[in-house]
Design an enzyme around this catalytic site. Structure first.
Site, PDB file in Angstrom:
ATOM      1  N   GLY A 189       0.797  -1.220   0.000  1.00 14.53           N
ATOM      2  CA  GLY A 189       0.000   0.000   0.000  1.00 14.53           C
ATOM      3  C   GLY A 189       0.828   1.269   0.000  1.00 14.53           C
ATOM      4  O   GLY A 189       1.649   1.475   0.882  1.00 14.53           O
ATOM      5  N   SER A 190       0.631   2.156  -0.965  1.00 12.16           N
ATOM      6  CA  SER A 190       1.514   3.306  -1.086  1.00 12.16           C
ATOM      7  C   SER A 190       1.039   4.247  -2.199  1.00 12.16           C
ATOM      8  O   SER A 190      -0.106   4.154  -2.637  1.00 12.16           O
ATOM      9  CB  SER A 190       2.943   2.831  -1.372  1.00 12.16           C
ATOM     10  OG  SER A 190       2.918   1.789  -2.324  1.00 12.16           O
ATOM     11  N   ARG A 191       1.960   5.110  -2.675  1.00 12.22           N
ATOM     12  CA  ARG A 191       1.587   6.115  -3.663  1.00 12.22           C
ATOM     13  C   ARG A 191       2.801   6.533  -4.484  1.00 12.22           C
ATOM     14  O   ARG A 191       3.932   6.513  -4.005  1.00 12.22           O
ATOM     15  CB  ARG A 191       0.993   7.313  -2.913  1.00 12.22           C
ATOM     16  CG  ARG A 191       0.758   8.548  -3.732  1.00 12.22           C
ATOM     17  CD  ARG A 191       0.043   9.557  -2.889  1.00 12.22           C
ATOM     18  NE  ARG A 191       0.324  10.913  -3.249  1.00 12.22           N
ATOM     19  CZ  ARG A 191      -0.080  11.975  -2.554  1.00 12.22           C
ATOM     20  NH1 ARG A 191      -0.764  11.810  -1.441  1.00 12.22           N
ATOM     21  NH2 ARG A 191       0.205  13.195  -2.950  1.00 12.22           N
TER      22      ARG A 191
END
Length: 232
Positions: A189-191
Protein backbone atom coordinates in the site's frame (compact mmCIF):
# COMPACT_ATOMS: atom_id res chain seq x y z
CA UNK A 1 -6.61 -18.01 -28.11
CA UNK A 2 -4.02 -20.78 -27.71
CA UNK A 3 -3.66 -22.81 -24.52
CA UNK A 4 -0.24 -21.21 -23.99
CA UNK A 5 -1.68 -17.67 -24.09
CA UNK A 6 -4.56 -18.67 -21.81
CA UNK A 7 -2.12 -20.01 -19.20
CA UNK A 8 0.20 -17.01 -19.65
CA UNK A 9 -2.64 -14.54 -19.07
CA UNK A 10 -3.98 -16.47 -16.07
CA UNK A 11 -0.74 -17.27 -14.23
CA UNK A 12 1.00 -13.94 -13.76
CA UNK A 13 4.72 -14.00 -12.86
CA UNK A 14 5.64 -13.13 -9.27
CA UNK A 15 8.38 -10.58 -8.56
CA UNK A 16 11.42 -12.12 -6.88
CA UNK A 17 11.07 -9.71 -3.93
CA UNK A 18 7.90 -11.60 -3.00
CA UNK A 19 9.45 -15.05 -2.66
CA UNK A 20 10.57 -14.71 1.00
CA UNK A 21 7.14 -13.40 2.03
CA UNK A 22 5.27 -16.13 0.18
CA UNK A 23 7.53 -18.77 1.76
CA UNK A 24 6.97 -17.26 5.23
CA UNK A 25 3.19 -17.21 4.76
CA UNK A 26 3.21 -20.82 3.57
CA UNK A 27 5.41 -21.97 6.46
CA UNK A 28 3.14 -20.21 8.96
CA UNK A 29 0.12 -21.89 7.32
CA UNK A 30 1.67 -25.33 7.76
CA UNK A 31 2.55 -24.69 11.39
CA UNK A 32 -0.89 -23.31 12.21
CA UNK A 33 -2.52 -26.19 10.35
CA UNK A 34 -0.52 -28.65 12.43
CA UNK A 35 -1.83 -26.98 15.60
CA UNK A 36 -5.43 -26.57 14.40
CA UNK A 37 -6.41 -27.86 10.95
CA UNK A 38 -8.88 -25.09 9.93
CA UNK A 39 -6.16 -22.47 10.40
CA UNK A 40 -4.24 -24.02 7.51
CA UNK A 41 -6.92 -22.97 5.04
CA UNK A 42 -6.97 -19.44 6.38
CA UNK A 43 -3.19 -19.32 6.06
CA UNK A 44 -3.37 -20.74 2.55
CA UNK A 45 -5.78 -17.98 1.48
CA UNK A 46 -3.38 -15.37 2.90
CA UNK A 47 -0.48 -17.06 1.10
CA UNK A 48 -2.34 -16.85 -2.21
CA UNK A 49 -3.10 -13.19 -1.52
CA UNK A 50 0.61 -12.57 -0.87
CA UNK A 51 1.51 -14.17 -4.22
CA UNK A 52 -1.17 -12.04 -5.87
CA UNK A 53 0.20 -8.88 -4.23
CA UNK A 54 3.70 -9.49 -5.62
CA UNK A 55 2.50 -10.23 -9.16
CA UNK A 56 4.57 -8.69 -11.94
CA UNK A 57 2.62 -8.81 -15.21
CA UNK A 58 3.98 -7.81 -18.59
CA UNK A 59 2.73 -4.46 -19.92
CA UNK A 60 2.57 -2.92 -23.41
CA UNK A 61 4.05 0.58 -23.07
CA UNK A 62 3.64 3.28 -25.75
CA UNK A 63 7.10 4.44 -26.85
CA UNK A 64 6.59 8.14 -27.50
CA UNK A 65 8.75 10.82 -25.86
CA UNK A 66 5.74 13.18 -25.73
CA UNK A 67 3.71 10.81 -23.54
CA UNK A 68 3.92 10.36 -19.77
CA UNK A 69 2.91 6.87 -18.67
CA UNK A 70 1.54 5.92 -15.27
CA UNK A 71 4.30 4.62 -12.97
CA UNK A 72 1.86 2.62 -10.86
CA UNK A 73 -1.39 0.70 -10.84
CA UNK A 74 -4.12 2.37 -8.81
CA UNK A 75 -6.40 5.38 -8.53
CA UNK A 76 -5.48 8.89 -9.62
CA UNK A 77 -5.72 10.75 -6.30
CA UNK A 78 -4.33 14.17 -7.25
CA UNK A 79 -3.88 16.34 -10.35
CA UNK A 80 -2.65 19.80 -9.35
CA UNK A 81 0.20 22.31 -9.35
CA UNK A 82 2.54 21.70 -6.40
CA UNK A 83 6.10 22.71 -5.45
CA UNK A 84 8.23 19.54 -5.70
CA UNK A 85 10.12 18.14 -2.68
CA UNK A 86 13.28 20.11 -1.95
CA UNK A 87 15.58 17.06 -2.15
CA UNK A 88 14.80 16.72 -5.87
CA UNK A 89 16.34 20.15 -6.61
CA UNK A 90 13.66 20.89 -9.20
CA UNK A 91 13.22 24.50 -8.06
CA UNK A 92 10.68 26.42 -6.01
CA UNK A 93 8.06 26.92 -8.70
CA UNK A 94 4.93 24.72 -8.74
CA UNK A 95 4.96 21.82 -11.20
CA UNK A 96 2.13 19.64 -12.45
CA UNK A 97 1.86 16.78 -9.98
CA UNK A 98 -0.10 13.64 -10.81
CA UNK A 99 -0.47 11.15 -7.96
CA UNK A 100 -1.50 7.49 -8.19
CA UNK A 101 -2.60 5.74 -4.99
CA UNK A 102 -2.04 1.99 -4.69
CA UNK A 103 -4.13 -0.09 -2.29
CA UNK A 104 -3.16 -3.54 -1.04
CA UNK A 105 -4.85 -5.22 -4.02
CA UNK A 106 -2.99 -3.28 -6.72
CA UNK A 107 0.17 -4.48 -8.43
CA UNK A 108 3.02 -2.65 -6.65
CA UNK A 109 5.79 -2.82 -9.24
CA UNK A 110 6.78 0.74 -10.23
CA UNK A 111 7.65 1.71 -13.81
CA UNK A 112 9.38 4.68 -15.42
CA UNK A 113 6.88 7.26 -16.73
CA UNK A 114 9.19 8.49 -19.51
CA UNK A 115 12.38 7.57 -21.31
CA UNK A 116 15.49 9.29 -19.95
CA UNK A 117 18.54 9.09 -17.73
CA UNK A 118 18.47 9.15 -13.93
CA UNK A 119 20.12 12.29 -12.60
CA UNK A 120 19.43 11.89 -8.90
CA UNK A 121 18.02 9.41 -6.41
CA UNK A 122 17.14 10.95 -3.05
CA UNK A 123 15.74 9.02 -0.07
CA UNK A 124 14.07 10.74 2.89
CA UNK A 125 12.79 9.11 6.07
CA UNK A 126 9.43 10.11 7.49
CA UNK A 127 6.05 9.07 8.84
CA UNK A 128 3.61 6.44 7.60
CA UNK A 129 0.36 8.36 7.18
CA UNK A 130 -2.37 7.17 4.84
CA UNK A 131 -0.71 7.64 1.43
CA UNK A 132 -3.98 8.86 -0.09
CA UNK A 133 -3.83 12.01 2.05
CA UNK A 134 -2.27 15.04 0.38
CA UNK A 135 0.02 15.72 3.36
CA UNK A 136 1.61 12.29 2.88
CA UNK A 137 3.71 13.80 0.07
CA UNK A 138 5.40 16.06 2.61
CA UNK A 139 5.52 13.96 5.79
CA UNK A 140 5.83 10.31 4.75
CA UNK A 141 8.94 8.27 4.05
CA UNK A 142 9.78 8.65 0.38
CA UNK A 143 12.30 7.97 -2.35
CA UNK A 144 12.59 10.38 -5.27
CA UNK A 145 14.11 10.02 -8.73
CA UNK A 146 14.93 12.86 -11.11
CA UNK A 147 14.90 11.71 -14.72
CA UNK A 148 16.29 13.87 -17.52
CA UNK A 149 13.77 13.41 -20.33
CA UNK A 150 13.34 14.90 -23.80
CA UNK A 151 11.21 17.63 -22.19
CA UNK A 152 13.46 18.40 -19.23
CA UNK A 153 13.81 17.02 -15.72
CA UNK A 154 10.85 15.18 -14.24
CA UNK A 155 10.44 13.91 -10.69
CA UNK A 156 9.09 10.50 -9.67
CA UNK A 157 8.51 9.98 -5.94
CA UNK A 158 7.77 6.67 -4.23
CA UNK A 159 5.82 7.35 -1.03
CA UNK A 160 5.30 4.82 1.76
CA UNK A 161 1.81 4.52 3.20
CA UNK A 162 0.09 3.49 6.43
CA UNK A 163 0.65 -0.22 5.73
CA UNK A 164 3.77 0.07 3.54
CA UNK A 165 7.03 -0.13 5.44
CA UNK A 166 9.54 -0.74 2.70
CA UNK A 167 10.41 1.23 -0.43
CA UNK A 168 12.61 -0.59 -2.92
CA UNK A 169 14.43 1.14 -5.78
CA UNK A 170 16.34 -1.03 -8.26
CA UNK A 171 17.70 1.83 -10.37
CA UNK A 172 21.00 3.68 -9.95
CA UNK A 173 22.10 7.27 -10.77
CA UNK A 174 23.23 7.82 -14.39
CA UNK A 175 21.38 4.72 -15.59
CA UNK A 176 19.14 5.06 -18.65
CA UNK A 177 15.48 4.12 -18.33
CA UNK A 178 12.96 3.25 -21.00
CA UNK A 179 9.34 4.29 -20.61
CA UNK A 180 7.56 1.49 -18.76
CA UNK A 181 10.78 -0.07 -17.45
CA UNK A 182 10.60 -1.43 -13.91
CA UNK A 183 12.56 0.66 -11.42
CA UNK A 184 11.14 -0.16 -7.99
CA UNK A 185 8.47 -1.60 -5.73
CA UNK A 186 6.71 -0.57 -2.53
CA UNK A 187 5.41 -3.24 -0.19
CA UNK A 188 1.78 -3.22 1.00
CA UNK A 189 0.00 0.00 0.00
CA UNK A 190 1.51 3.31 -1.09
CA UNK A 191 1.59 6.12 -3.66
CA UNK A 192 3.58 7.46 -6.62
CA UNK A 193 3.87 11.18 -7.43
CA UNK A 194 5.04 12.41 -10.83
CA UNK A 195 6.22 16.04 -11.15
CA UNK A 196 6.22 17.41 -14.69
CA UNK A 197 7.72 20.63 -16.13
CA UNK A 198 5.93 23.31 -18.12
CA UNK A 199 4.29 22.07 -21.29
CA UNK A 200 2.77 18.93 -19.76
CA UNK A 201 -1.00 18.55 -19.98
CA UNK A 202 -2.81 16.05 -17.77
CA UNK A 203 -4.64 13.26 -19.59
CA UNK A 204 -6.29 11.72 -16.52
CA UNK A 205 -8.81 12.94 -13.97
CA UNK A 206 -9.38 12.38 -10.25
CA UNK A 207 -10.64 8.91 -9.40
CA UNK A 208 -9.60 7.39 -12.71
CA UNK A 209 -7.98 3.95 -12.63
CA UNK A 210 -4.44 3.91 -13.98
CA UNK A 211 -2.39 0.93 -15.19
CA UNK A 212 1.38 1.07 -14.73
CA UNK A 213 3.27 1.07 -17.99
CA UNK A 214 0.15 1.54 -20.12
CA UNK A 215 -2.11 4.43 -19.07
CA UNK A 216 -1.14 7.83 -20.52
CA UNK A 217 -1.39 10.28 -17.61
CA UNK A 218 -0.01 13.40 -19.35
CA UNK A 219 1.23 14.65 -22.70
CA UNK A 220 3.71 17.23 -23.98
CA UNK A 221 3.34 19.31 -27.13
CA UNK A 222 -0.43 19.05 -27.43
CA UNK A 223 -2.64 22.04 -28.26
CA UNK A 224 -5.59 20.36 -26.57
CA UNK A 225 -6.51 21.40 -23.04
CA UNK A 226 -6.70 19.25 -19.90
CA UNK A 227 -8.87 16.14 -19.96
CA UNK A 228 -12.32 16.39 -18.41
CA UNK A 229 -14.51 13.56 -17.17
CA UNK A 230 -18.12 12.54 -16.73
CA UNK A 231 -19.60 9.93 -14.42
CA UNK A 232 -22.52 7.93 -15.83
Amino acid sequence: MSLYNTIRNTIVPVHKEGYPFIAAFLAASLILGWLFAPLFWIGLILTLWCAYFFRDPERMTPQDDDLVISPADGKVSSVQMVVPPSELNLGDEPMLRISVFMNVFNCHVNRAPMRGRIQTIAYRSGSFLNAELDKASEHNERNGLVIESAHGAIGVVQIAGFVARRILCFAQPNEPLQAGERFGLIRFGSRLDVFLPAGAVARVTLGQTAVAGETVIAEFGSAKGPTTSRRD
